[in-house]
Scaffold this motif. Structure first.
Motif, PDB file in Angstrom:
ATOM      1  N   GLY A 122       0.756  -0.988  -0.060  1.00  0.00           N
ATOM      2  CA  GLY A 122       0.131   0.034   0.179  1.00  0.00           C
ATOM      3  C   GLY A 122       0.962   1.483  -0.023  1.00  0.00           C
ATOM      4  O   GLY A 122       0.355   2.265  -0.172  1.00  0.00           O
ATOM      5  N   ASP A 123       2.079   1.147   0.137  1.00  0.00           N
ATOM      6  CA  ASP A 123       2.973   2.500  -0.058  1.00  0.00           C
ATOM      7  C   ASP A 123       3.224   2.872  -1.293  1.00  0.00           C
ATOM      8  O   ASP A 123       3.065   1.958  -2.471  1.00  0.00           O
ATOM      9  CB  ASP A 123       4.479   1.922   0.516  1.00  0.00           C
ATOM     10  CG  ASP A 123       4.628   1.991   2.199  1.00  0.00           C
ATOM     11  OD1 ASP A 123       3.651   2.246   2.840  1.00  0.00           O
ATOM     12  OD2 ASP A 123       5.649   1.554   2.278  1.00  0.00           O
ATOM     13  N   GLU A 124       3.259   4.133  -1.544  1.00  0.00           N
ATOM     14  CA  GLU A 124       3.348   4.827  -2.698  1.00  0.00           C
ATOM     15  C   GLU A 124       5.112   5.037  -3.130  1.00  0.00           C
ATOM     16  O   GLU A 124       5.780   5.252  -2.266  1.00  0.00           O
ATOM     17  CB  GLU A 124       2.478   6.006  -2.767  1.00  0.00           C
ATOM     18  CG  GLU A 124       1.203   5.784  -2.524  1.00  0.00           C
ATOM     19  CD  GLU A 124       0.251   6.872  -2.724  1.00  0.00           C
ATOM     20  OE1 GLU A 124      -0.719   6.886  -2.952  1.00  0.00           O
ATOM     21  OE2 GLU A 124       0.793   8.233  -2.871  1.00  0.00           O
ATOM     22  N   VAL A 125       5.342   4.802  -4.412  1.00  0.00           N
ATOM     23  CA  VAL A 125       6.696   5.176  -4.728  1.00  0.00           C
ATOM     24  C   VAL A 125       6.635   5.844  -6.165  1.00  0.00           C
ATOM     25  O   VAL A 125       5.907   5.600  -7.137  1.00  0.00           O
ATOM     26  CB  VAL A 125       7.397   3.823  -5.184  1.00  0.00           C
ATOM     27  CG1 VAL A 125       8.843   3.898  -5.510  1.00  0.00           C
ATOM     28  CG2 VAL A 125       7.314   2.838  -4.061  1.00  0.00           C
ATOM     29  N   ILE A 126       7.195   7.089  -5.979  1.00  0.00           N
ATOM     30  CA  ILE A 126       7.025   7.966  -7.184  1.00  0.00           C
ATOM     31  C   ILE A 126       8.107   7.747  -8.161  1.00  0.00           C
ATOM     32  O   ILE A 126       9.355   7.513  -7.568  1.00  0.00           O
ATOM     33  CB  ILE A 126       7.050   9.387  -6.762  1.00  0.00           C
ATOM     34  CG1 ILE A 126       6.128   9.617  -5.819  1.00  0.00           C
ATOM     35  CG2 ILE A 126       7.207  10.195  -7.949  1.00  0.00           C
ATOM     36  CD1 ILE A 126       6.180  11.058  -5.204  1.00  0.00           C
ATOM     37  N   ILE A 127       7.847   7.475  -9.102  1.00  0.00           N
ATOM     38  CA  ILE A 127       8.930   7.072 -10.421  1.00  0.00           C
ATOM     39  C   ILE A 127       8.866   8.233 -11.358  1.00  0.00           C
ATOM     40  O   ILE A 127       7.846   8.711 -11.722  1.00  0.00           O
ATOM     41  CB  ILE A 127       8.854   5.740 -10.855  1.00  0.00           C
ATOM     42  CG1 ILE A 127       7.293   5.553 -11.724  1.00  0.00           C
ATOM     43  CG2 ILE A 127       8.927   4.500  -9.973  1.00  0.00           C
ATOM     44  CD1 ILE A 127       7.377   4.186 -12.348  1.00  0.00           C
TER      45      ILE A 127
END
Ligand code: PMP
Ligand code: GLN
Length: 380
Positions: free
Chosen positions: A110-115
């Protein structure tokens, strides 16, 4: 058996697809990023020496101490920092494993990772396997610069990680000091890790300096930087790399690394530890590759392909809209099959690909190879 794929949408990587097609059609392969010349003779001799000298058993889990020491010296010389070889480095089986391990260690379900898209193709599958949610920020052709005010809008209380890549594959752009400062401000006082893919750290042109996260002490406190000996020493097949970060992050990184790989190839580590002691082995790379970049650009001057000059990496983008209406995947396949030169399309680097008529060519090749490819491309 009923197999439930964890990556149901994942295709075979575009690098494998294009290299296979290049072999099938005997095309000159300017697609997948690897040199067609051998690595340094001194390095090969060192590897042979240590292999024959019985360096064939497990190395320490974080990597051979001598190699970590050589890496720390290299980083301190290059980035004016003070890396501790005991606590701030882990040697990995290439950069891909370092990226995967960093994501597995810190990204929870559920964590968000910005790419930043176009993004190197291993990021998204690694995030998905960790249960994370990729949040793409899109760079726009032709300048592909980051508007940090817009970028910041993607940051939410669920953002756990931001992945950056400089010099950038596939666009050949680089981040400047002001970019790193903007990022430092965005993540300050937040529980966000910056995963910095710096595998092309030494492939940077026109006298620019590589802006590593290691140069920014505050940013470094929440960063992991990833490197590849494959890219630096023309040995992509050896799959050797490393990760550098503050001790608290590297401790947790190693906690996952030990259950995944434990330790990596022994005799190559001994060889790299010695080879790295000579800074000229990497300091000569900008001049070496800039010559190849310029040679390819000049050789293609007489073609309708329009270059976007590479500032870093060993890739250069070419716009083909003057010659074809095909989308980039079909055009790359057409080039391989009909013209005899394999290229990489950019669509696979995006979640939602733009319609840009742009392909990537790799110039890590002998001049004879680049000249032969240019002759073929003149048929366009
Ligand atoms: N990151 C980027 C941006 C790359 O282009 C590559 C390919 N070399 C990697 C990571 C993976 O490097 P390695 O081959 O050392 O796993
Ligand atoms: N990094 C290389 C490229 O961008 C390819 C690596 C791979 O084949 N997975 O071309």
């Amino acid at each position: 058996m009923n197999i439930q794929s964890k990556l149901p949408k994942s295709d075979v990587t575009i690098f494998t697809v294009m290299s296979k097609l290049a072999n099938e059609y005997q095309a000159i392969n300017l697609g997948q990023g690897f040199p067609d010349f051998d690595c340094d003779e001194n390095l090969r001799q060192l590897v042979t020496k240590h292999l024959n000298d019985g360096k064939n058993q497990y190395c320490p889990m974080a990597g051979l101490y001598d190699l970590r020491y050589s890496i720390s010296q290299k980083m301190n010389n290059s980035y004016d920092t003070n890396i501790n070889p005991d606590t701030q480095i882990c040697v990995t089986a290439g950069a891909t494993q370092a990226l995967f391990t960093a994501i597995a260690a810190f990204v929870h379900s559920g964590d968000e990772v910005i790419i930043i898209e176009p993004a190197y193709d291993s990021y998204t599958p690694s995030i998905l396997l960790a249960g994370g949610i990729p949040k793409p920020y899109r760079l726009v052709y032709p300048d592909y610069s980051i508007d940090w005010n817009e970028f910041e809008k993607l940051v939410s209380p669920r953002t756990k990680m931001i992945i950056i890549n400089t010099p950038h594959n596939p666009t050949g752009t680089i981040l400047k000091a002001a970019d790193l400062e903007a990022l430092e401000n965005i993540v300050a006082d937040k529980d966000i890790i910056v995963l910095s893919d710096e595998v092309y750290e030494h492939l940077i042109y026109d006298n620019e300096a590589h802006q590593s996260v290691l140069r920014f002490p505050k940013l470094f406190e929440q960063s992991l930087a990833v490197y590849s000996f494959g890219k630096t020493f023309h040995s992509t097949g050896w799959k050797m790399g490393y990760c550098v970060g503050p001790a608290n992050l590297i401790t947790e990184f190693k906690n996952v690394h030990q259950w995944n790989v434990f330790s990596v190839n022994s005799f190559v580590q001994y060889a790299l530890a010695e080879h790295l002691q000579d800074p000229s082995t990497y300091n000569q790379l900008p001049a070496f590759f800039q010559k190849k970049r310029d040679f390819l650009a000049e050789s293609l001057n007489d073609t309708p392909l329009l270059p976007k000059l590479s500032q870093g990496t060993y890739f250069q983008l070419y716009n083909y809209e003057a010659v074809s209406d095909l989308d980039d995947i079909d055009f790359a396949k057409y080039l391989t099959k009909e013209i005899g030169v394999a290229a990489i399309p950019l669509s696979p680097f995006y979640t939602d690909p733009p319609k840009d008529k742009v392909i990537r060519l790799c110039f890590a090749k002998k001049e004879t190879t680049l000249a032969a490819a240019a002759e073929r491309l003149k048929k366009l």
